[in-house]
Scaffold this motif. Structure first.
Motif, PDB file in Angstrom:
ATOM      1  N   SER A 170       0.859  -1.170  -0.030  1.00 53.11           N
ATOM      2  CA  SER A 170       0.012   0.036  -0.029  1.00 53.11           C
ATOM      3  C   SER A 170       0.799   1.249  -0.115  1.00 53.11           C
ATOM      4  O   SER A 170       0.426   2.202  -0.417  1.00 53.11           O
ATOM      5  N   LEU A 171       1.932   1.168   0.391  1.00 56.38           N
ATOM      6  CA  LEU A 171       3.098   2.258   0.420  1.00 56.38           C
ATOM      7  C   LEU A 171       3.292   2.724  -1.052  1.00 56.38           C
ATOM      8  O   LEU A 171       3.333   3.888  -1.223  1.00 56.38           O
ATOM      9  N   GLU A 172       3.813   1.773  -1.718  1.00 56.74           N
ATOM     10  CA  GLU A 172       3.930   2.095  -3.112  1.00 56.74           C
ATOM     11  C   GLU A 172       2.677   2.664  -3.780  1.00 56.74           C
ATOM     12  O   GLU A 172       2.793   3.555  -4.746  1.00 56.74           O
ATOM     13  N   GLY A 179       1.878  10.889  -7.220  1.00 54.28           N
ATOM     14  CA  GLY A 179       2.763  11.462  -8.249  1.00 54.28           C
ATOM     15  C   GLY A 179       4.267  11.004  -8.250  1.00 54.28           C
ATOM     16  O   GLY A 179       4.916  11.396  -8.854  1.00 54.28           O
ATOM     17  N   CYS A 180       4.587  10.155  -7.215  1.00 50.89           N
ATOM     18  CA  CYS A 180       6.035   9.740  -7.197  1.00 50.89           C
ATOM     19  C   CYS A 180       6.252   8.688  -8.094  1.00 50.89           C
ATOM     20  O   CYS A 180       5.392   7.704  -8.374  1.00 50.89           O
ATOM     21  N   GLY A 181       7.483   8.724  -8.924  1.00 52.25           N
ATOM     22  CA  GLY A 181       7.667   8.047  -9.878  1.00 52.25           C
ATOM     23  C   GLY A 181       8.587   6.701  -9.162  1.00 52.25           C
ATOM     24  O   GLY A 181       8.757   6.869  -7.974  1.00 52.25           O
ATOM     25  N   PRO A 182       9.010   5.587  -9.654  1.00 55.76           N
ATOM     26  CA  PRO A 182       9.805   4.513  -9.309  1.00 55.76           C
ATOM     27  C   PRO A 182      10.898   5.118  -8.403  1.00 55.76           C
ATOM     28  O   PRO A 182      11.385   4.487  -7.398  1.00 55.76           O
ATOM     29  N   MET A 183      11.780   6.011  -8.948  1.00 55.87           N
ATOM     30  CA  MET A 183      13.210   6.452  -8.241  1.00 55.87           C
ATOM     31  C   MET A 183      12.710   7.197  -6.936  1.00 55.87           C
ATOM     32  O   MET A 183      13.321   7.040  -5.812  1.00 55.87           O
ATOM     33  N   ARG A 188      12.746   8.091  -1.305  1.00 53.59           N
ATOM     34  CA  ARG A 188      12.022   8.685  -0.115  1.00 53.59           C
ATOM     35  C   ARG A 188      11.054   7.879   0.537  1.00 53.59           C
ATOM     36  O   ARG A 188      10.907   8.388   1.773  1.00 53.59           O
ATOM     37  N   ILE A 189      10.839   6.812   0.279  1.00 48.95           N
ATOM     38  CA  ILE A 189       9.782   6.261   0.967  1.00 48.95           C
ATOM     39  C   ILE A 189      10.325   4.735   1.486  1.00 48.95           C
ATOM     40  O   ILE A 189      10.439   4.535   2.682  1.00 48.95           O
ATOM     41  N   LEU A 193      12.618   3.105   5.274  1.00 49.27           N
ATOM     42  CA  LEU A 193      11.900   2.353   5.953  1.00 49.27           C
ATOM     43  C   LEU A 193      12.896   1.000   6.223  1.00 49.27           C
ATOM     44  O   LEU A 193      12.436   0.232   7.124  1.00 49.27           O
ATOM     45  N   THR A 194      13.788   0.844   5.503  1.00 50.05           N
ATOM     46  CA  THR A 194      14.600  -0.419   5.613  1.00 50.05           C
ATOM     47  C   THR A 194      16.042   0.058   6.432  1.00 50.05           C
ATOM     48  O   THR A 194      17.013  -0.525   6.381  1.00 50.05           O
ATOM     49  N   ARG A 195      15.825   1.195   7.120  1.00 49.38           N
ATOM     50  CA  ARG A 195      17.208   1.787   7.860  1.00 49.38           C
ATOM     51  C   ARG A 195      17.614   0.815   8.625  1.00 49.38           C
ATOM     52  O   ARG A 195      19.058   0.398   8.553  1.00 49.38           O
ATOM     53  N   ASN A 196      17.079  -0.093   9.554  1.00 47.53           N
ATOM     54  CA  ASN A 196      17.624  -1.165  10.180  1.00 47.53           C
ATOM     55  C   ASN A 196      18.239  -2.169   9.591  1.00 47.53           C
ATOM     56  O   ASN A 196      19.281  -2.760  10.001  1.00 47.53           O
TER      57      ASN A 196
END
Length: 281
Positions: A170-172, A179-183, A188-189, A193-196
């Motif tokens: 759902s985030l994607e 309006g966000c493209g794949p890059m 940015r999202i 979220l995978t920082r850990n």
């Protein structure tokens, strides 16, 4: 059922006892090495288990300057840190695409990347040597960095695949509606979220590359480019002439401290990252 529960409990107790014993043994050995590194050679051989009452901090100064461990320490930093950063820069987008995007032969490519973990890098030493020789990258920090990145990609991609797969679809979809493209969605999202997971991958690779010896020994022969593990090996070889064991213990401590500090400072993030990649959405 009760027998099964009792059996599991007994195995849990045995496993915990073995784990505690192993931890106690490891801590004891580490403290013994640090204590021995603060003695004189005469004091060490006269009382191996005794406490260093007059710490000899000069042992560390000696290995840093006389045995050139300071130069090797900086070389290791100059090689390992760029290797880890480059590795994450390559592996994170690759893992994201393999985990989240649909395209032909995705499963086969993922299996091929995973298969790379099973190839012993000792088999690649000869072709890698000739490749670096033809590229004039033998005895080069840059050449060793490229080798480290290339050989660590399968493990890092495999590790990060699990983290990207746990993120909700759902985030994607929300990002696409905004309006966000794949890059932009990736940087940015999904990536924050995978920082850990990125931290866990960085620390595990840092520890592995920091202690790596065989590749450095094969591709580096100049003293000025030695890594810390090679310097430790050279110091161990010189012991047959000097008998300076306390300096060797000081060098051991110097090698271990960076990875030890990393685990202490980032232990919670590493554990959170490892457990996050263990479940699926």
């Amino acid at each position: 059922m009760k027998i099964l529960t009792k059996g599991r409990t007994a195995w849990d107790i045995i496993a915990r006892v073995l784990l505690y014993l192993w931890c106690a043994f490891s801590i004891f050995v580490f403290l013994w090495v640090i204590n021995s590194s603060l003695k004189t050679n005469q004091g060490f051989f006269s009382d191996i288990w005794g406490i260093a009452h007059s710490p000899q901090y000069g042992n560390y100064r000696k290995i840093w300057t006389t045995y050139h461990l300071g130069t090797y320490f900086i070389n290791s930093l100059l090689i390992v840190i760029p290797s880890v950063l480059g590795l994450l820069a390559v592996s994170a987008p690759a893992a994201y695409v393999l985990a989240r995007k649909e395209f032909p032969f995705r499963k086969q490519i993922t299996n091929l990347v995973s298969f790379g973990m099973g190839i012993p890098y000792q088999l690649l030493l000869v072709p890698l040597f000739f490749l670096l020789f033809n590229l004039r990258l033998i005895n080069s920090k840059f050449g060793l960095i490229m080798v480290y990145i290339a050989l660590s990609i399968p493990f890092t991609v495999f590790l990060l695949l699990g983290y990207f797969r746990t993120l909700p679809k759902s985030l994607e979809e929300a990002a696409e509606i905004d309006g966000c493209g794949p890059m932009l969605t990736f940087f940015r999202i999904m990536l924050p979220l995978t920082r850990n997971g990125l931290v866990a991958a960085a620390v595990l690779n840092f520890v592995g590359l920091w202690n790596e010896f065989l590749l450095a020994l094969t591709f580096i022969s100049k003293d000025s480019n030695y890594t810390l593990s090679m310097g430790l090996y050279a110091l161990q070889g010189s012991l047959q002439y000097t008998g300076d064991w306390v300096s060797l213990f000081a060098a051991f401590t110097l090698v271990v401290i960076p990875t030890f500090l990393l685990f202490i400072l980032l232990s919670r993030t590493i554990v959170a990252g490892m457990t996050m990649g263990a479940v699926k959405e």
